[in-house]
Enzyme design. Structure first.
Site, PDB file in Angstrom:
ATOM      1  CE  LYS A   1       5.996  -2.243  11.565  1.00  0.00           C
ATOM      2  NZ  LYS A   1       5.858  -3.412  10.691  1.00  0.00           N
ATOM      3  CD  GLN A   2       2.300   0.904  10.045  1.00  0.00           C
ATOM      4  OE1 GLN A   2       2.827  -0.137  10.376  1.00  0.00           O
ATOM      5  NE2 GLN A   2       2.259   1.339   8.807  1.00  0.00           N
TER       6      GLN A   2
ATOM      7  CD1 TRP B   1       0.810  -0.315   3.050  1.00  0.00           C
ATOM      8  CD2 TRP B   1      -0.839   1.084   3.605  1.00  0.00           C
ATOM      9  NE1 TRP B   1       1.043   0.110   4.336  1.00  0.00           N
ATOM     10  CE2 TRP B   1       0.046   0.973   4.711  1.00  0.00           C
ATOM     11  CE3 TRP B   1      -1.963   1.918   3.726  1.00  0.00           C
ATOM     12  CZ2 TRP B   1      -0.151   1.667   5.907  1.00  0.00           C
ATOM     13  CZ3 TRP B   1      -2.150   2.598   4.926  1.00  0.00           C
ATOM     14  CH2 TRP B   1      -1.248   2.478   5.990  1.00  0.00           C
ATOM     15  CG  ASP B   2       4.800   0.800   1.542  1.00  0.00           C
ATOM     16  OD1 ASP B   2       3.879   0.085   1.981  1.00  0.00           O
ATOM     17  OD2 ASP B   2       5.947   0.806   2.026  1.00  0.00           O
TER      18      ASP B   2
ATOM     19  CD  GLU C   1       2.448  -4.490   8.942  1.00  0.00           C
ATOM     20  OE1 GLU C   1       3.625  -4.660   9.306  1.00  0.00           O
ATOM     21  OE2 GLU C   1       2.087  -4.566   7.756  1.00  0.00           O
TER      22      GLU C   1
HETATM   23  C1  BGC Z   1       6.018  -6.212   7.407  1.00  0.00           C
HETATM   24  C2  BGC Z   1       4.811  -6.736   6.691  1.00  0.00           C
HETATM   25  C3  BGC Z   1       5.276  -7.686   5.611  1.00  0.00           C
HETATM   26  C4  BGC Z   1       6.147  -8.776   6.230  1.00  0.00           C
HETATM   27  C5  BGC Z   1       6.680  -9.778   5.261  1.00  0.00           C
HETATM   28  C6  BGC Z   1       6.890  -7.329   7.916  1.00  0.00           C
HETATM   29  O1  BGC Z   1       8.058  -6.773   8.433  1.00  0.00           O
HETATM   30  O2  BGC Z   1       5.640  -5.416   8.477  1.00  0.00           O
HETATM   31  O3  BGC Z   1       4.062  -5.673   6.141  1.00  0.00           O
HETATM   32  O4  BGC Z   1       4.195  -8.222   4.921  1.00  0.00           O
HETATM   33  O5  BGC Z   1       7.253  -8.185   6.844  1.00  0.00           O
HETATM   34  O6  BGC Z   1       7.359  -9.189   4.189  1.00  0.00           O
HETATM   35  C1  BGC Z   2       4.806  -1.460   7.524  1.00  0.00           C
HETATM   36  C2  BGC Z   2       3.790  -1.551   6.425  1.00  0.00           C
HETATM   37  C3  BGC Z   2       4.470  -1.307   5.111  1.00  0.00           C
HETATM   38  C4  BGC Z   2       5.621  -2.272   4.909  1.00  0.00           C
HETATM   39  C5  BGC Z   2       6.408  -2.006   3.653  1.00  0.00           C
HETATM   40  C6  BGC Z   2       5.912  -2.462   7.245  1.00  0.00           C
HETATM   41  O1  BGC Z   2       6.882  -2.373   8.210  1.00  0.00           O
HETATM   42  O2  BGC Z   2       4.229  -1.715   8.764  1.00  0.00           O
HETATM   43  O3  BGC Z   2       2.795  -0.565   6.639  1.00  0.00           O
HETATM   44  O4  BGC Z   2       3.561  -1.447   4.073  1.00  0.00           O
HETATM   45  O5  BGC Z   2       6.490  -2.161   6.004  1.00  0.00           O
HETATM   46  O6  BGC Z   2       7.018  -0.741   3.704  1.00  0.00           O
END
Ligand code: BGC
Ligand code: BGC
Length: 950
Positions: free
Chosen positions: A593-594, A338-339, A481
């Site tokens: 976390k955010q 979603w970034d 998350e």
């Molecule tokens: C991120 C998730 C990601 C997962 C696996 C985690 O660090 O927060 O958004 O889907 O890694 O790549």
């Molecule tokens: C974040 C997610 C993000 C992903 C990729 C994760 O750590 O929590 O929101 O989409 O990183 O940047």
């Protein structure tokens, strides 16, 4: 904020980022920082001559290949940089001999990375070297590299070897098989193919020397074709070596090797290529630049982030999108999150709409993957992947080993199953692209299908709670998350509601404007009118957890019952709260976390829809911001917090800089993994929407700037509805140049007449009503007032209309009796004083009778503008009426002050970014900056007694 984060180790000028010292411990982070690219490919900033511990990387957009655990990853492509110099037998490398002078610099304006080194070889020879490289923005298949060599104090024999390295690795994993290699008249070439996806790649290169006689030799060790020469470099004479490289893959052409060879043959001279490249950059910056005066590191930091965004957006294709770490590192394996839609896209939507369209069309092309995902989980429609690559199928790893624990169990990554808000996020990106560009054709052919088929998915995903009689969405991960198994996440639920509102709108629009496309989609997606009714029902009855007593949105069902936290207690810390508390334990705490609820506020801020209002934001900000792990949680957080901080009048600068410097200063110690793309996009939004204060009001973009104290100017342009809008913002002076008065209860007591009219109506109809009940109706429009009085009694629409008309007749009778005597005490004196001081005066009243009242009060010639019940659609607390009044006065909102007696009026004025004076009790108007009982004896100075932020 961790102030250490701001200690700068790079140096900045307006258009450059540079280092004057080689710091081996920062090798990999700086390789990320000095990435060059052109949307087709990105190449990390490793040294041409190599270095122990270096991680060279060249990533080509869309070149994915299978890999265990992560399903697919962006493949590291052959390294085109190798250029080895051997000076009288000593190989040039920074860990050998002695570095006498050093400067490495990224020229952001022209996209050129350069390095000047003075080096003394172990054998005692001193040479000056100037390297530069670029990935051509004018022709994305072309790369240029040049080194100028000067032997300083005596003649040297220098051997030069220029190669293509066909052994690139993804962290130890090799994706390539070698097909062939060879030489042509113009140089050498390499032909490789990825193991599973079978993408072929052709790369070719030439080398030219000037300033010395030379002849080139070709050697062809497997996978490492090399051009070399040995020259005598006389002291003081500069030799120039130019390496040109071309690259194609079977994604773009059938025969990539041939294409690379042919292009190489026809390439003009290096300087011509470079000029075309610079010209292309000049054109891009004309649209996308942001100019900041008064703050050099912010200026360079912002341009740096924009540069990184610009070099990672595909120009040549709409089949791929921007990965979380862009084309600059191995982090997140080149997957798209979603970034892109929420953080990165707005920059493109508003400055390079054609690139925004490419990014969104990628989602259209991946709809089938999203449909497969929905089907797999037993749902209908399209459920977008949390992590997406080529096909749109879900590629989030299912399990990952725990970090730093050899004996720990693998961790299940639930984002793939539960972080479903992505589908609404994409719809959000689509909607604002459409709003900003009015690109109806794209909406018809691509956007509508994305929005509608994801709406179908939502309808199959929500659950009906029979007991509570509401729709719910259970078992999700919200934006935050740290909590992996929650129900009724406010962010998700509200985004779904918003999404379905837009889906209905788009559906109606299609039916009206493009009926045949509407029919085609109805058939393809199996849309029915019954389904539309259910969407409407969902919109009305989806639950968004809120606490009406506190005004807080609850992050998810039960969040407020979790253990509370004081993040202060954990300071100083250098780790995320998840690392400190543990993966499982953190679920039990109120720590984020955010931004999650605040993220929702941010997304609804542009249109000021629920739950956004200045007051609600303030309350939720006060609650959630201190519970958010903004330093070591997600890098997506700081830019968003900066914007909201600036909305609530707090110092937004530290968090803004934290976002802007996340890679340059490596504040999270993970820049080596690649550029934080979402943060880069967030930085642009923080400048434009935060400090610039750009909002969308009454179909117009308006800016209410609140610049950091030391910024003297902020200039940018936005493309909105087929026009460029220039914003050239200076610090807002606290000088108030206009006062907007509400009428009823402020200048005159028509509030009394309204009351009497309602009372008479209530008596006639037989409804209970009183002076006290009337208090709640201050500033409330006619219809809502009547509905409040009616309460539970049932009336037909015709009866309601009749009662409204009757009440208005009574009121008009009163209005006809108004005379200048009806001005409230103090009002006339204040109006006179303002006039004398050159302050402009407007009336901002929701009443449709405002004009008549002003005339009868005899003050028509004392006011410069009237905004009344006819001026705007949305009533207070929307800011529209006051913004309209300011516009009529020719003033910026920040130069206006509003005098109001109603809570909704104060809220509207705050939302408009205006100074506020409330008349009446604190309980009612306490949100205003200044509260006075009435206007008796009040002077202009009394309206201004609170300090105003510059
Ligand atoms: C991120 C998730 C990601 C997962 C696996 C985690 O660090 O927060 O958004 O889907 O890694 O790549
Ligand atoms: C974040 C997610 C993000 C992903 C990729 C994760 O750590 O929590 O929101 O989409 O990183 O940047």
């Amino acid at each position: 904020m961790n102030n250490q984060a701001l200690i700068q180790s790079l140096q900045y000028s307006d258009w450059t980022v540079y280092e004057t010292q080689f710091e081996p411990d920062k090798l990999q982070a700086r390789e990320t920082v000095f990435t060059v690219g052109n949307g087709y490919l990105g190449t990390r900033g490793s040294f041409e001559e190599g270095h122990p511990g270096a991680v060279p990387g060249t990533f080509i957009c869309g070149v994915y290949d299978d890999v265990p655990v992560f399903y697919t990853e962006l493949v590291n492509c052959p390294d085109w940089l190798p250029l080895v110099l051997i000076v009288d037998g000593d190989r040039f490398q920074l860990d050998q001999g002695e570095v006498l002078a050093y400067k490495r610099q990224m020229d952001l304006r022209y996209g050129i990375l350069s390095r000047e080194v003075q080096w003394r070889s172990p054998g005692g020879k001193t040479i000056n070297l100037t390297f530069e490289r670029f990935a051509s923005l004018a022709d994305e298949h072309v790369l240029g590299l040049r080194v100028q060599i000067t032997s300083v104090d005596c003649d040297s024999v220098i051997e030069i070897q220029s190669s293509l390295n066909g052994y690139p690795e993804n962290q130890g994993f090799s994706h390539w098989e070698r097909i062939d290699q060879g030489k042509t008249e113009s140089g050498i070439w390499l032909h490789l193919r990825t193991r599973s996806s079978r993408i072929e790649l052709g790369m070719a290169t030439s080398m030219t020397l000037t300033g010395v006689d030379s002849s080139l030799q070709v050697s062809n060790p497997p996978g490492y074709p090399t051009l070399s020469t040995t020259v005598l470099a006389p002291a003081g004479q500069t030799i120039t070596v130019e390496k040109q490289v071309t690259v194609f893959t079977s994604r773009e052409v059938e025969k990539p090797v041939q294409a690379a060879q042919e292009k190489l043959m026809t390439l003009p001279h290096y300087s011509t290529l470079r000029q075309a490249h610079q010209q292309a950059w000049a054109e891009v910056w004309q649209k996308s630049d942001v100019m900041i005066e008064g703050d050099r590191s912010a200026q360079a930091g912002v341009r740096y982030n924009l540069f990184q965004l610009l070099i990672s957006a595909p120009r040549h294709t709409d089949r791929f999108s921007i990965p979380a770490k862009m084309l600059s590192g191995f982090g997140y394996r080149g997957h798209v999150f979603w970034d892109t839609e929420i953080f990165i896209l707005p920059f493109f939507t508003f400055t390079q709409p054609a690139l925004a369209r490419n990014l969104l069309t990628y989602r259209y092309h991946t709809l089938n993957g999203a449909r497969r995902k929905a089907k797999h989980y037993g749902y209908k429609g399209a459920m977008f992947a949390w992590e997406s690559a080529e096909t749109g199928d879900e590629v989030t790893p299912r399990w990952l080993p725990p970090q730093n624990d050899l004996y720990g169990e693998d961790v299940r990554i639930w984002c793939r199953d539960r972080e479903i808000h992505i589908s609404a996020d994409i719809a959000y990106g689509v909607w604002y692209y459409w709003q900003a560009t009015e690109d109806d054709e794209w909406m018809r052919d691509y956007g509508a299908e994305i929005i509608l088929d994801t709406a179908v998915f939502w309808m199959s995903r929500v659950e009906w709670n029979t007991k509570e009689e509401r729709y719910e969405i259970r078992e999700v991960i919200g934006a935050d998350e740290y909590h992996e198994y929650v129900s009724n996440n406010a962010f998700t639920n509200r985004m779904v509601q918003w999404h379905l509102q837009k889906a209905l709108f788009v559906y109606d629009w299609l039916l009206q404007k493009f009926p045949s496309q509407a029919t085609a989609l109805e058939q393809k997606l199996q849309l029915t009118s019954e389904q539309r009714t259910r969407w409407q029902d969902l919109i009305t009855r989806i639950w968004i957890p809120t606490d009406s007593a506190t005004g807080l949105v609850e992050q998810f069902e039960g969040f407020f019952k979790l253990k509370d936290i004081q993040l202060k207690d954990y300071e100083p810390r250098h780790q995320s709260m998840q690392t400190i508390l543990g993966l499982a334990e953190i679920n039990q705490w109120q720590v984020l976390k955010q931004p999650d609820v605040l993220m929702l506020f941010y997304l609804m801020r542009f249109s000021q829809e629920f739950p956004y209002s200045k007051i609600a934001l303030q309350k939720n900000w006060n609650y959630y911001a201190p519970r958010t792990d903004i330093t070591y949680g997600s890098s997506l957080g700081p830019a968003i917090h900066a914007i909201l901080a600036s909305d609530v009048g707090e110092d937004a600068y530290p968090q803004f800089m934290q976002a802007a410097m996340v890679d340059l200063e490596d504040t999270r110690h993970n820049a080596a993994d690649g550029i934080h793309g979402a943060s880069a996009g967030g930085v642009w939004q923080a400048v434009v929407f935060g400090f610039g204060g750009v909002q969308w009001v009454e179909n117009q973009l308006v800016a209410q700037a609140h610049l950091p104290a030391h910024w003297t100017r902020l200039k940018f342009q936005l493309h909105w509805r087929n026009q460029w809008h220039e914003f050239d913002l200076r610090p807002t002076t606290p000088l108030i140049q206009g006062v907007i008065f509400d009428l009823d209860g402020v200048l005159t007591d028509t509030a009394e007449y309204h009351y009497q009219s309602w009372q008479r109506l209530a008596d006639e109809v037989g409804l209970p009503f009183s002076r006290q009940a009337n208090e709640a109706l201050r500033g409330v429009p006619r219809r809502e007032s009547l509905l409040a009085i009616i309460g539970d009694r049932v009336f037909s629409e015709d009866q309601i209309q009749e009662m409204m008309a009757r009440k208005n007749r009574f009121y008009e009778e009163f209005v006809q009796k108004i005379t200048p005597q009806d001005l409230l005490p103090g009002a006339l004196e204040l109006l006179k004083e303002l006039r004398q001081a050159g302050i402009k005066i407007a009336i901002g009243s929701a009443s449709k009778n405002a004009r008549t009242v002003v005339e009868r009060l005899g003050i028509a010639d004392r006011v410069d503008a009237i905004a009344d019940g006819y001026s705007v659609e949305r009533s207070k607390p929307a800011p529209d009426l006051f913004l309209y009044a300011a516009q009529q006065l020719g003033l910026s909102p920040a130069a206006c002050l509003v005098v109001e007696d109603a809570a909704s009026g104060i809220e509207a004025a705050l939302a408009a970014g205006m100074a506020t004076v409330g008349l009446g009790p604190h309980e009612r108007v306490g949100a205003a900056a200044v509260v006075l009982p009435n206007l008796i004896g009040v002077h202009f100075a009394d309206l201004l007694t609170t300090p105003q932020s510059a």
